[in-house]
Design a protein around this motif. Structure first.
Motif, PDB file in Angstrom:
ATOM      1  N   ASP A   1      42.258  36.438  55.186  1.00 23.84           N
ATOM      2  CA  ASP A   1      41.418  37.127  54.934  1.00 23.84           C
ATOM      3  C   ASP A   1      40.218  36.023  54.645  1.00 23.84           C
ATOM      4  O   ASP A   1      40.226  35.333  53.853  1.00 23.84           O
ATOM      5  CB  ASP A   1      41.152  37.976  53.794  1.00 23.84           C
ATOM      6  N   GLU A   2      38.999  36.626  54.617  1.00 18.30           N
ATOM      7  CA  GLU A   2      38.020  36.358  53.568  1.00 18.30           C
ATOM      8  C   GLU A   2      37.114  34.454  54.521  1.00 18.30           C
ATOM      9  O   GLU A   2      36.378  34.564  53.518  1.00 18.30           O
ATOM     10  CB  GLU A   2      37.723  36.928  52.221  1.00 18.30           C
TER      11      GLU A   2
ATOM     12  N   GLU B   1      43.048  40.252  39.883  1.00 15.83           N
ATOM     13  CA  GLU B   1      41.735  39.657  38.832  1.00 15.83           C
ATOM     14  C   GLU B   1      41.544  40.085  37.749  1.00 15.83           C
ATOM     15  O   GLU B   1      41.367  39.367  36.616  1.00 15.83           O
ATOM     16  CB  GLU B   1      40.431  39.931  39.071  1.00 15.83           C
TER      17      GLU B   1
ATOM     18  N   ASP C   1      43.566  47.146  41.841  1.00 14.16           N
ATOM     19  CA  ASP C   1      43.156  47.147  41.733  1.00 14.16           C
ATOM     20  C   ASP C   1      41.799  48.225  42.074  1.00 14.16           C
ATOM     21  O   ASP C   1      40.178  47.713  40.488  1.00 14.16           O
ATOM     22  CB  ASP C   1      42.740  45.136  41.666  1.00 14.16           C
ATOM     23  N   MET C   2      41.478  49.159  42.189  1.00 16.67           N
ATOM     24  CA  MET C   2      39.927  50.032  42.527  1.00 16.67           C
ATOM     25  C   MET C   2      40.088  50.620  41.255  1.00 16.67           C
ATOM     26  O   MET C   2      41.990  50.918  41.119  1.00 16.67           O
ATOM     27  CB  MET C   2      40.172  50.582  43.138  1.00 16.67           C
TER      28      MET C   2
ATOM     29  N   TYR D   1      44.221  49.883  47.044  1.00 22.84           N
ATOM     30  CA  TYR D   1      44.437  48.835  46.947  1.00 22.84           C
ATOM     31  C   TYR D   1      44.171  49.273  44.906  1.00 22.84           C
ATOM     32  O   TYR D   1      43.348  50.153  44.390  1.00 22.84           O
ATOM     33  CB  TYR D   1      43.253  48.418  46.562  1.00 22.84           C
TER      34      TYR D   1
ATOM     35  N   ARG E   1      46.112  34.921  41.214  1.00 19.25           N
ATOM     36  CA  ARG E   1      44.679  34.554  40.212  1.00 19.25           C
ATOM     37  C   ARG E   1      45.238  35.682  38.335  1.00 19.25           C
ATOM     38  O   ARG E   1      44.889  34.205  37.843  1.00 19.25           O
ATOM     39  CB  ARG E   1      44.035  36.599  40.459  1.00 19.25           C
TER      40      ARG E   1
ATOM     41  N   TRP F   1      33.987  47.605  44.403  1.00 23.20           N
ATOM     42  CA  TRP F   1      33.692  47.246  45.385  1.00 23.20           C
ATOM     43  C   TRP F   1      34.400  49.055  46.603  1.00 23.20           C
ATOM     44  O   TRP F   1      33.552  48.445  48.097  1.00 23.20           O
ATOM     45  CB  TRP F   1      34.294  45.923  46.242  1.00 23.20           C
TER      46      TRP F   1
ATOM     47  N   HIS G   1      40.357  31.114  51.284  1.00 23.64           N
ATOM     48  CA  HIS G   1      41.253  31.042  49.920  1.00 23.64           C
ATOM     49  C   HIS G   1      41.677  29.593  49.285  1.00 23.64           C
ATOM     50  O   HIS G   1      42.674  30.125  48.325  1.00 23.64           O
ATOM     51  CB  HIS G   1      41.856  32.428  49.714  1.00 23.64           C
TER      52      HIS G   1
ATOM     53  N   TRP H   1      46.033  39.488  57.183  1.00 20.54           N
ATOM     54  CA  TRP H   1      45.087  40.141  57.036  1.00 20.54           C
ATOM     55  C   TRP H   1      44.055  40.636  58.627  1.00 20.54           C
ATOM     56  O   TRP H   1      44.483  39.870  59.479  1.00 20.54           O
ATOM     57  CB  TRP H   1      44.061  39.852  55.689  1.00 20.54           C
TER      58      TRP H   1
ATOM     59  N   TRP I   1      46.496  43.775  43.406  1.00 20.96           N
ATOM     60  CA  TRP I   1      44.652  42.574  43.707  1.00 20.96           C
ATOM     61  C   TRP I   1      44.845  42.198  42.057  1.00 20.96           C
ATOM     62  O   TRP I   1      44.883  42.943  41.570  1.00 20.96           O
ATOM     63  CB  TRP I   1      43.927  42.243  43.772  1.00 20.96           C
TER      64      TRP I   1
ATOM     65  N   GLN J   1      33.464  34.813  46.961  1.00 19.52           N
ATOM     66  CA  GLN J   1      34.679  34.993  45.120  1.00 19.52           C
ATOM     67  C   GLN J   1      33.803  34.025  44.643  1.00 19.52           C
ATOM     68  O   GLN J   1      34.151  33.510  43.824  1.00 19.52           O
ATOM     69  CB  GLN J   1      35.773  34.772  44.641  1.00 19.52           C
TER      70      GLN J   1
ATOM     71  N   TRP K   1      43.102  46.433  55.875  1.00 18.08           N
ATOM     72  CA  TRP K   1      43.141  46.481  54.411  1.00 18.08           C
ATOM     73  C   TRP K   1      40.910  47.096  54.402  1.00 18.08           C
ATOM     74  O   TRP K   1      40.549  47.375  53.156  1.00 18.08           O
ATOM     75  CB  TRP K   1      42.691  45.114  53.775  1.00 18.08           C
TER      76      TRP K   1
HETATM   77  C1  TNX Z   1      39.490  41.478  48.116  1.00 20.38           C
HETATM   78  S1  TNX Z   1      41.286  42.426  50.274  1.00 20.38           S
HETATM   79  C2  TNX Z   1      40.355  40.004  48.743  1.00 20.38           C
HETATM   80  C3  TNX Z   1      40.845  39.834  47.634  1.00 20.38           C
HETATM   81  C4  TNX Z   1      40.582  40.343  46.390  1.00 20.38           C
HETATM   82  C5  TNX Z   1      40.541  41.760  46.201  1.00 20.38           C
HETATM   83  C6  TNX Z   1      39.902  42.103  45.167  1.00 20.38           C
HETATM   84  C7  TNX Z   1      42.179  40.705  50.819  1.00 20.38           C
HETATM   85  C8  TNX Z   1      42.358  40.399  52.147  1.00 20.38           C
HETATM   86  N1  TNX Z   1      41.048  40.219  50.383  1.00 20.38           N
HETATM   87  O1  TNX Z   1      40.833  38.163  47.569  1.00 20.38           O
HETATM   88  O2  TNX Z   1      41.495  40.073  45.048  1.00 20.38           O
HETATM   89  O3  TNX Z   1      39.748  41.766  47.655  1.00 20.38           O
HETATM   90  O4  TNX Z   1      39.771  43.949  45.604  1.00 20.38           O
END
Ligand code: TNX
Length: 636
Positions: A445-446, A591, A541-542, A539, A282, A555, A381, A495, A589, A406, A514
């Protein structure tokens, strides 16, 4: 000089369809602006059906938005164009949630726009974390993470360094190495170790002790002489690092910290995995910054860097078999294959590590007893890969058939394509040869739950293998990736979603829990080895305070340094399964990490909160002591 400024205001609503961003674009230059479009990147994204006021033609890709003023709009010097976007995907909560970067395009020319922080709604709580509580020093010794056992009964403020007049060449070299580490982190302080005695030094002897584990060490202080016993090379370096911290504390804060002259330390880490994760996709971090982060981790006796080298926003690792991954896939911005995202969107934003950079970084890490676990985040991703090689996608899959959280369309490598596995075979072959670590982290992840459902190839695979839906396809993919890694003698780390859709055989698999606290236990009960890295606590970035002015995301909630410190990863786990909890990890993270000041604010002191959770047994932890020592932590 930036001659155009964008102010942005947030108007919340319970109903996101009515939440608004209101903008004012002001011409602070001397020329009239006309016939332009505006692009901005904001994590508070416009919904697919957002409506515009006094603007038109909105397009959006993830955080990137582009729109035009009403036809014929002219902005004379000093004038503002105001417009609004109504209907948002997510609420804004903090000052960095608005546009991070923007530009206007006038007759094919890009002009950067200065973005102010997102303005707070009227009733927002504005508090931010300005400092960490001053804490209380219980023993006048500066050490982080705190040792398992420490008994000291006398101190001196006379000693300013430690001398090693005897010792093997390896031991002296190790002291020299810790001198260098200290000097890189704290150039203003003297070296902790000398190699000849003087009236202000404490003597030091080192002794290898076979009864100690590799990472264990002990120090006895008596009569201005110290004896360091150590198990292996790591224990030796950890003991020397602790002595260097003691000397640094006595130098930097002589009213608070001193040098012990009678007593002992007996120490070894609680967990084998004391990790930090770093996202360089990022926002990129230069090689020298990665080297410095390794120094920072070594100072906290952390031993793993999970290096998040790829994501939608950019591929950052040179792969010889696929040079375009970095010649194109590492770039974003106007005229690039990917539009600008997050900060710096008016420029070509780029950066990657050559394989030579990687070997320098890996050898620096090894020297500091840090294992670099590379992360190649697949199958999700993967926008950077799929934009570079569109042929990897099922050509019959419709565009925009799914979106990641995202906001990226169709961003997951297809588990039903031979191209996917050919690609991963070659990539992992190079990755395996670059990084000596036991594990390769494959992300996982995600992946959006609708991924691949409209791909005819994926549909065929589902019926052939009797797989139902995205998650089972994902598990099938994971099984194949695991086989590829095994060919290169590597184990799979991922993850927590790697366990979804039936998961994979947990033997030798390490997962990062996570999404929430409870996941650590769930994964352990399923038989996986686990590293605990809950977004709620680890995390970085929180946000560290609830207020609008605090930088970061929320979040997973507000993560104050004190609350992160209080988190205990083994809570609720069965005694008999505790050995499956391999450790803890901080996740950086990036961002929001557009500059070093933000990096330092978000990373410190919490990265050492996790260092202490990884090293120190709960009974020895003490928030007040930690908080007091946090004033003397290094920074990037
Ligand atoms: C979740 S944690 C993500 C990341 C983001 C992050 C921001 C994870 C395995 N995936 O892609 O950067 O939240 O807090």
């Amino acid at each position: 000089m930036t001659d155009v400024v964008l102010d942005c205001f947030y108007r919340p609503s319970e109903n996101l369809a009515e939440a608004r961003l209101e903008f004012a674009l002001t011409n602070t230059g001397k020329k009239t602006l006309r016939s332009f479009t505006l692009a901005y990147s904001a994590m508070t994204r416009a919904a697919g059906n957002a409506s515009l006021e006094n603007a038109q033609n909105l397009t959006r890709i993830a955080n990137f938005h582009e729109l035009s003023p009403p036809p014929g709009l002219k902005l004379e010097p000093g004038e503002s164009w105001t417009f609004a976007v109504q209907g948002l995907v997510n609420p804004a909560r903090h000052r960095l949630d608005g546009p991070k970067s923007a530009y206007i395009t006038i007759y094919d020319q890009i002009v950067e726009v200065l973005c102010n922080d997102l303005d707070a709604p009227d009733d927002a709580d504005t508090g931010e974390r300005r400092s960490v509580s001053p804490g209380v020093v219980d023993l006048p010794i500066h050490i982080v993470p705190w040792p398992q056992t420490i008994n000291v009964s006398a101190w001196t403020d006379r000693i300013s360094a430690i001398h090693l007049s005897e010792g093997t060449p390896d031991e002296k070299a190790a002291a020299g190495k810790i001198n260098d580490l200290s000097k890189r982190l704290f150039p203003e302080a003297p070296y902790p170790f000398r190699f000849s005695a003087s009236s202000t030094t404490c003597g030091l002897a080192l002794r290898h002790d076979e009864t100690l584990a590799d990472e264990a060490y002990g120090i006895e202080f008596a009569n201005e002489h110290a004896l360091l016993r150590y198990g292996g090379q790591q224990g030796r370096d950890y003991g020397l690092t602790v002595l260097a911290q003691i000397a640094y504390g006595a130098y930097v804060a002589p009213d608070t910290y001193r040098f012990p002259v009678r007593g002992s330390i007996a120490d070894s880490p609680r967990f084998g995995w004391r990790g930090t994760h770093l996202d360089v996709s990022r926002h990129f971090r230069q090689k020298h910054e990665v080297l410095r982060l390794l120094d920072i981790l070594a100072w906290g006796r952390m031993n793993v860097l999970q290096w998040h080298l790829t994501d939608d926003e950019g591929w950052r690792l040179e792969i010889k078999a696929y040079p375009e991954l970095t010649s194109s896939g590492a770039k974003r911005g106007p005229g690039c294959q990917q539009v600008g995202q997050l900060g710096f969107s008016s420029q070509t934003y780029e950066g990657f590590y050559s394989q030579d950079d990687i070997s320098d970084i890996v050898s620096h890490a090894l020297d500091l007893n840090i294992d670099i676990v590379p992360e190649i985040d697949v199958p999700g991703h993967s926008t950077a890969v799929l934009k570079t090689y569109p042929k990897f996608a099922d050509q019959a899959e419709p565009d925009n058939s799914y979106h990641s959280i995202q906001g990226y369309p169709n961003n997951a490598l297809n588990p039903a394509m031979d191209e996917t596995y050919d690609f991963l075979e070659k990539v992992f072959a190079e990755v395996a040869s670059l990084f000596p670590s036991e594990y390769i982290h494959i992300g996982g992840d995600e992946v959006d739950v609708h991924s691949w459902l409209e791909s005819p190839k994926a549909q065929r695979l589902m019926s052939e293998k009797n797989l139902s839906g995205t998650l089972e396809l994902q598990a099938h993919f994971m099984g194949r990736v695991r086989e590829i890694l095994a060919k290169h003698g590597k184990k799979l780390a991922g993850w927590d979603e790697v366990s979804h859709g039936g998961g994979i055989d947990p033997d030798g698999v390490l997962l990062m829990a996570w999404q929430k606290r409870e996941v650590t236990k769930e994964l352990i009960d399923q038989g996986y080895d686990v590293v605990s890295t809950p977004g709620q606590h680890y995390y970085l970035d929180m946000v560290q305070a609830s207020g609008w002015k605090e930088p970061g995301a929320s979040w997973a909630g507000v993560s104050t340094p004190e609350a992160s410190y209080a988190y205990e990863p083994s809570e609720g786990l069965d005694e008999a399964k505790l050995d499956q909890l391999k450790g803890v990890q901080a996740c950086i993270w990036s961002e929001h990490l557009t500059d070093k000041a933000l990096f330092n604010h978000m990373v410190f002191p919490r990265v050492y909160v996790v260092a202490e959770a990884g090293w120190t047994s709960p009974a020895q932890k003490n928030w007040q002591r930690f908080a007091a020592s946090s004033m003397y932590f290094p920074s990037l």
